[in-house]
Design a protein around this motif. Structure first.
Motif, PDB file in Angstrom:
ATOM      1  N   ARG B 181      54.805  22.730 -46.191  1.00 48.10           N
ATOM      2  CA  ARG B 181      53.536  23.420 -46.411  1.00 48.10           C
ATOM      3  C   ARG B 181      53.595  24.867 -45.920  1.00 48.10           C
ATOM      4  O   ARG B 181      53.067  25.768 -46.541  1.00 48.10           O
ATOM      5  CB  ARG B 181      52.403  22.664 -45.716  1.00 48.10           C
ATOM      6  N   ARG B 182      54.239  25.097 -44.791  1.00 49.39           N
ATOM      7  CA  ARG B 182      54.251  26.475 -44.308  1.00 49.39           C
ATOM      8  C   ARG B 182      55.483  27.246 -44.779  1.00 49.39           C
ATOM      9  O   ARG B 182      55.768  28.333 -44.290  1.00 49.39           O
ATOM     10  CB  ARG B 182      54.094  26.520 -42.794  1.00 49.39           C
ATOM     11  N   GLY B 183      56.183  26.669 -45.730  1.00 50.58           N
ATOM     12  CA  GLY B 183      57.275  27.413 -46.356  1.00 50.58           C
ATOM     13  C   GLY B 183      58.556  27.448 -45.548  1.00 50.58           C
ATOM     14  O   GLY B 183      59.400  28.312 -45.743  1.00 50.58           O
ATOM     15  N   ASP B 184      58.714  26.497 -44.645  1.00 45.44           N
ATOM     16  CA  ASP B 184      59.910  26.504 -43.824  1.00 45.44           C
ATOM     17  C   ASP B 184      60.857  25.356 -44.125  1.00 45.44           C
ATOM     18  O   ASP B 184      61.766  25.061 -43.351  1.00 45.44           O
ATOM     19  CB  ASP B 184      59.529  26.481 -42.337  1.00 45.44           C
ATOM     20  N   MET B 185      60.628  24.684 -45.258  1.00 47.58           N
ATOM     21  CA  MET B 185      61.564  23.639 -45.659  1.00 47.58           C
ATOM     22  C   MET B 185      61.606  23.607 -47.176  1.00 47.58           C
ATOM     23  O   MET B 185      60.569  23.744 -47.831  1.00 47.58           O
ATOM     24  CB  MET B 185      61.106  22.279 -45.110  1.00 47.58           C
ATOM     25  N   LEU B 186      62.799  23.428 -47.728  1.00 44.51           N
ATOM     26  CA  LEU B 186      62.944  23.271 -49.175  1.00 44.51           C
ATOM     27  C   LEU B 186      62.026  22.136 -49.599  1.00 44.51           C
ATOM     28  O   LEU B 186      61.983  21.107 -48.932  1.00 44.51           O
ATOM     29  CB  LEU B 186      64.388  22.901 -49.516  1.00 44.51           C
TER      30      LEU B 186
END
Lengths: 91, 271
Positions: B181-186
Motif C-alpha cells: 500500500r505504501r509503495g515499498d513492496m512489489l
C-alpha cells in the motif's frame, strides 16, 4: 509513512525502483540464458536486410548493450553494396 | 489414470518451498485427494519437521531408490489425515546419491497410487533441482515480492521450459499488504507482469505460519488464519475450481476480530 515522506521529497517509491531494476536485469538474464534467441534474431535480420543490401554476414554483430537505466539491441552490420533496383523490386 | 506430479520450486532458498509443499499437499488431502509429499532436498531434510512427522521416519527416499526397502514401507502416514503421506528424504547423503532417471521412475510409481505427488525441490538449479523436476508433469513456482527472489524465479521458469515442464503456476508468498500500500513492496501485478505465468496463489506474510511450523501442524489445518485460507484456496485452484483472489482484500483486523469471537471454520480434523 516512510514512503509518503520520501515521495514528498521527490524520491520514487522503492517498489517502482525494484520493478525497473528487475526488468533491466531480466532482459540480460534472459538473453544470456538463451544465446539461441540472439542467434535466431540474427538470422532473421540477415534475411530481411539481404533483400535490400548485400551485407558482410561474417563481420556482423548483434548484442544487447546495457547502460545504467536502459538496455539496447545494438547491431553492427557492415554493408557491402546497396541494391540498385530497390525501387523496382518493391513495386 | 496416473496422478498429477507437481514439483514445488523457486531457485532462491528461504522463500517458502517446503511450507508451500506441506500446506498445498495437506489442502489437497483435506479436499479428499490421496496425496504423497516427496522431500527431494537430500541432505537437508525438513518437510518431515514441517509436517510434524520427524519422529516416525524409518526409511527414506534414497534407501528406496537403492533398493534397500520397499517404497510402501518408507511412506509415513499423516497423524490426522489418512489419505496424506510423506516420503522423507535422506539426511546424511548428498544430492548426487540419486539420478534424475531414478527419480523419474520413483515418481511414476507413486503416480500409480496417488492423485497427487508433490515434490519439494531443493534451492538452486543444480543436480538436486534436476532430480526434483525429473518426474514432474507440472510445477509451482514459489517467490516472494523481492527483486532477488523474482529474478531467481525467472531463471527457474526458463529452466523448466528447457526441461519440458510447461505452464508453471505462480505462488507469491509473504506479501505484506501494508508495505504494498505504501509503495515499498512489489505488488502482485508487478510480479505477474514480470514473470508472465499464471497466478495460483497469494499467501500473506503471517506470523501464524511460524507458530504452525513450531508445532509441526501445517497452517492449512487452521482455517481461521489468513495463510491457512490462502493455502486452501491454492489447493482448490489446483483442483480446477475458480476461486477469486480475495487474499489481500480481507484485513487482518477483521480476522483478528473473527478469531476473538470464534467465528469461522473450526479446525478441521480427519474423519
Amino acid at each position: 509513512m516512510l514512503g509518503y515522506i520520501s515521495r514528498l521529497f521527490g524520491r520514487q517509491e522503492s517498489s517502482r525502483t525494484a520493478k525497473e531494476r528487475l526488468r533491466l536485469v531480466l532482459v540480460h538474464d534472459r538473453a544470456s540464458v538463451s544465446p539461441e534467441l540472439l542467434e535466431s534474431l540474427k538470422e532473421e535480420l540477415i534475411e530481411v536486410i539481404s533483400k535490400y543490401m548485400e551485407i558482410d554476414v561474417a563481420e556482423m554483430e548483434v548484442a544487447l548493450d546495457r547502460d545504467d537505466d536502459s538496455v539496447a539491441l545494438v547491431a553492427n552490420i557492415p554493408v557491402r553494396q546497396v541494391k540498385r533496383n530497390l525501387a523496382q523490386t518493391k513495386h | 489414470m496416473a496422478g498429477r506430479a507437481i514439483v514445488v520450486t523457486s531457485g532462491k532458498g528461504g522463500v517458502g518451498k517446503t511450507t508451500t509443499t506441506a500446506n498445498v499437499g495437506t489442502g489437497l488431502a483435506l479436499a479428499g485427494r490421496k496425496v504423497v509429499l516427496v522431500d527431494a532436498d537430500i541432505g537437508l531434510r525438513n518437510l518431515d519437521v514441517v509436517m510434524g512427522l520427524e519422529n516416525r521416519i524409518v526409511y527414506d527416499l534414497v534407501e528406496v531408490i537403492e533398493g534397500h526397502c520397499e517404497l510402501r514401507k518408507a511412506l509415513i502416514r499423516h497423524k490426522q489425515l489418512d489419505n496424506l503421506y510423506l516420503l522423507p528424504t535422506a539426511q546424511t547423503r548428498e544430492k548426487d546419491a540419486v539420478t534424475p532417471e531414478q527419480m523419474r521412475d520413483l515418481v511414476a510409481e507413486l503416480r500409480e497410487e496417488f492423485d497427487y505427488v508433490l515434490i519439494d525441490s531443493p534451492a538452486g538449479i543444480e543436480h538436486g533441482f534436476r532430480n526434483a523436476i525429473a518426474g514432474a508433469t507440472e510445477a509451482l513456482i514459489v517467490t516472494t515480492p523481492e527483486v532477488t527472489a523474482v529474478r531467481d524465479a525467472d531463471r527457474v521458469i526458463g529452466m523448466l521450459e528447457a526441461y519440458d515442464v510447461k505452464d508453471p503456476g505462480l505462488i507469491i508468498n509473504r506479501i505484506r499488504p501494508d508495505m504494498v500500500r505504501r509503495g515499498d513492496m512489489l505488488d502482485i501485478d508487478d510480479v505477474i507482469d514480470i514473470l508472465r505465468i499464471d497466478l495460483v496463489g497469494i499467501v500473506p506474510d503471517d506470523q501464524d505460519i511460524i507458530v504452525a511450523t513450531n508445532r509441526g501442524e501445517p497452517i492449512v489445518l487452521d482455517q481461521r488464519t489468513r495463510a491457512g485460507q490462502a493455502y486452501q484456496n491454492i489447493a482448490r485452484r489446483i483442483e480446477g475450481e475458480e476461486v477469486p483472489f480475495r487474499e489481500l482484500a480481507e484485513s487482518s483486523f477483521v480476522n483478528r476480530l473473527r478469531r476473538l469471537v470464534g467465528i469461522g471454520n473450526k479446525r478441521r480434523k480427519a474423519n
